[in-house]
Design a protein around this motif. Structure first.
Motif, PDB file in Angstrom:
ATOM      1  N   GLY A 150       0.819  -1.210   0.000  1.00  0.00           N
ATOM      2  CA  GLY A 150       0.000   0.000   0.000  1.00  0.00           C
ATOM      3  C   GLY A 150       0.848   1.253   0.000  1.00  0.00           C
ATOM      4  O   GLY A 150       2.080   1.192  -0.066  1.00  0.00           O
ATOM      5  N   GLN A 151       0.185   2.383   0.079  1.00  0.00           N
ATOM      6  CA  GLN A 151       0.883   3.668   0.068  1.00  0.00           C
ATOM      7  C   GLN A 151       0.123   4.662   0.941  1.00  0.00           C
ATOM      8  O   GLN A 151      -1.113   4.697   0.929  1.00  0.00           O
ATOM      9  N   VAL A 152       0.884   5.436   1.713  1.00  0.00           N
ATOM     10  CA  VAL A 152       0.301   6.468   2.562  1.00  0.00           C
ATOM     11  C   VAL A 152       0.324   7.793   1.812  1.00  0.00           C
ATOM     12  O   VAL A 152       1.353   8.192   1.251  1.00  0.00           O
ATOM     13  N   ILE A 166       0.817  -0.269  10.821  1.00  0.00           N
ATOM     14  CA  ILE A 166       0.613  -1.488  11.608  1.00  0.00           C
ATOM     15  C   ILE A 166      -0.458  -2.361  10.956  1.00  0.00           C
ATOM     16  O   ILE A 166      -1.534  -1.880  10.597  1.00  0.00           O
ATOM     17  N   ALA A 167      -0.146  -3.627  10.802  1.00  0.00           N
ATOM     18  CA  ALA A 167      -1.117  -4.623  10.330  1.00  0.00           C
ATOM     19  C   ALA A 167      -1.405  -5.569  11.489  1.00  0.00           C
ATOM     20  O   ALA A 167      -0.486  -6.029  12.170  1.00  0.00           O
ATOM     21  N   LYS A 176       2.045  -6.512  13.396  1.00  0.00           N
ATOM     22  CA  LYS A 176       3.336  -6.286  12.760  1.00  0.00           C
ATOM     23  C   LYS A 176       3.402  -4.850  12.265  1.00  0.00           C
ATOM     24  O   LYS A 176       2.399  -4.312  11.785  1.00  0.00           O
ATOM     25  N   ALA A 177       4.576  -4.214  12.376  1.00  0.00           N
ATOM     26  CA  ALA A 177       4.748  -2.820  11.958  1.00  0.00           C
ATOM     27  C   ALA A 177       5.889  -2.701  10.959  1.00  0.00           C
ATOM     28  O   ALA A 177       6.911  -3.382  11.071  1.00  0.00           O
ATOM     29  N   VAL A 178       5.699  -1.822   9.963  1.00  0.00           N
ATOM     30  CA  VAL A 178       6.759  -1.501   9.004  1.00  0.00           C
ATOM     31  C   VAL A 178       6.755   0.011   8.783  1.00  0.00           C
ATOM     32  O   VAL A 178       5.757   0.681   9.057  1.00  0.00           O
ATOM     33  N   ARG A 185       5.317   4.272   0.470  1.00  0.00           N
ATOM     34  CA  ARG A 185       4.930   2.895   0.192  1.00  0.00           C
ATOM     35  C   ARG A 185       5.345   1.971   1.329  1.00  0.00           C
ATOM     36  O   ARG A 185       6.349   2.210   1.998  1.00  0.00           O
ATOM     37  N   PHE A 186       4.568   0.920   1.540  1.00  0.00           N
ATOM     38  CA  PHE A 186       4.882  -0.071   2.576  1.00  0.00           C
ATOM     39  C   PHE A 186       4.512  -1.461   2.067  1.00  0.00           C
ATOM     40  O   PHE A 186       3.648  -1.611   1.187  1.00  0.00           O
ATOM     41  N   VAL A 187       5.189  -2.476   2.636  1.00  0.00           N
ATOM     42  CA  VAL A 187       4.951  -3.867   2.241  1.00  0.00           C
ATOM     43  C   VAL A 187       4.964  -4.745   3.490  1.00  0.00           C
ATOM     44  O   VAL A 187       5.888  -4.660   4.310  1.00  0.00           O
TER      45      VAL A 187
END
Length: 206
Positions: A150-152, A166-167, A176-178, A185-187
């Motif tokens: 996704g993307q913020v 956070i997912a 889980k956090a990235v 962008r995040f994965v």
């Protein structure tokens, strides 16, 4: 394993038990009754109070066995926590090298078997029926994992780099956090399938 005898009030105590999950079984020969329950010692040196309710064992019993398998339905999943829940019965064990598990003396009636992989946080459950003096075979096939991308985007035009996303899932109990990259962008990889909540913690502070 440890064994002790309750006092006149039914009180018992076990010392120096390893931290983590445990199961308790209480048996009364005089009443022809027994009960099983499980619990967790969360910390080293901690103490927990866990009551056990015993029931008349005139009820009929059977066995529950099976295997925990990967999402392909073939590859065994070893070391998974397997929990069996039936009428007045609850116990757990870890699956063997071939993914197998076995519970004996399970009260007859509806039964639910759940499996959880501590590494992938996968969680799956199946249901069945236990019959008297019979063995019910219930294989648990894990649902597998996937990837979330996704993307913020910020309406205020400020930087989207380094924001923590956070997912989490209440069903499988994982979080889980990235951090986002320069484009926001995040994965998330290796996420168990199912309903997943993705959020920014306290987004108003950014």
């Amino acid at each position: 394993s440890y064994a002790t005898i309750t006092d006149a009030a039914g009180v018992f105590l076990f010392s120096d038990v390893n931290a983590g999950s445990f199961s308790l079984k209480a048996v009364s020969q005089a009443l022809i009754a027994e009960g099983t329950v499980m619990g967790i010692i969360p910390d080293d040196g901690g103490m927990v109070t866990q009551d056990v309710v015993i029931y008349q064992v005139a009820v009929k019993k059977g066995n529950v066995t099976g295997k925990v398998l990967d999402a392909d339905g073939v590859t065994p999943k070893s070391g998974a926590v397997v929990l069996v829940e039936a009428t007045n019965y609850k116990n757990w064990m870890r699956s063997g090298a071939d993914g197998s598990y076995a519970f004996s003396g399970v009260f007859t009636g509806p039964v639910k078997v759940s499996a959880r992989d501590d590494l992938t946080v996968e969680y799956t459950s199946v249901s069945g029926v236990v019959n008297e003096d019979a063995t019910t075979v219930l294989n648990v096939i894990m649902k597998g994992t996937g990837t979330i991308k996704g993307q913020v985007v910020r309406e205020d035009g400020q930087s989207v780099s380094g924001l923590y996303v956070i997912a989490s899932s209440t069903a499988s109990g994982f979080q889980k956090a990235v951090a986002t990259d320069e484009q926001g962008r995040f994965v998330f990889e290796g996420i168990p399938t199912g309903n997943i909540n993705v959020r920014l913690p306290k987004p108003g502070n950014y």
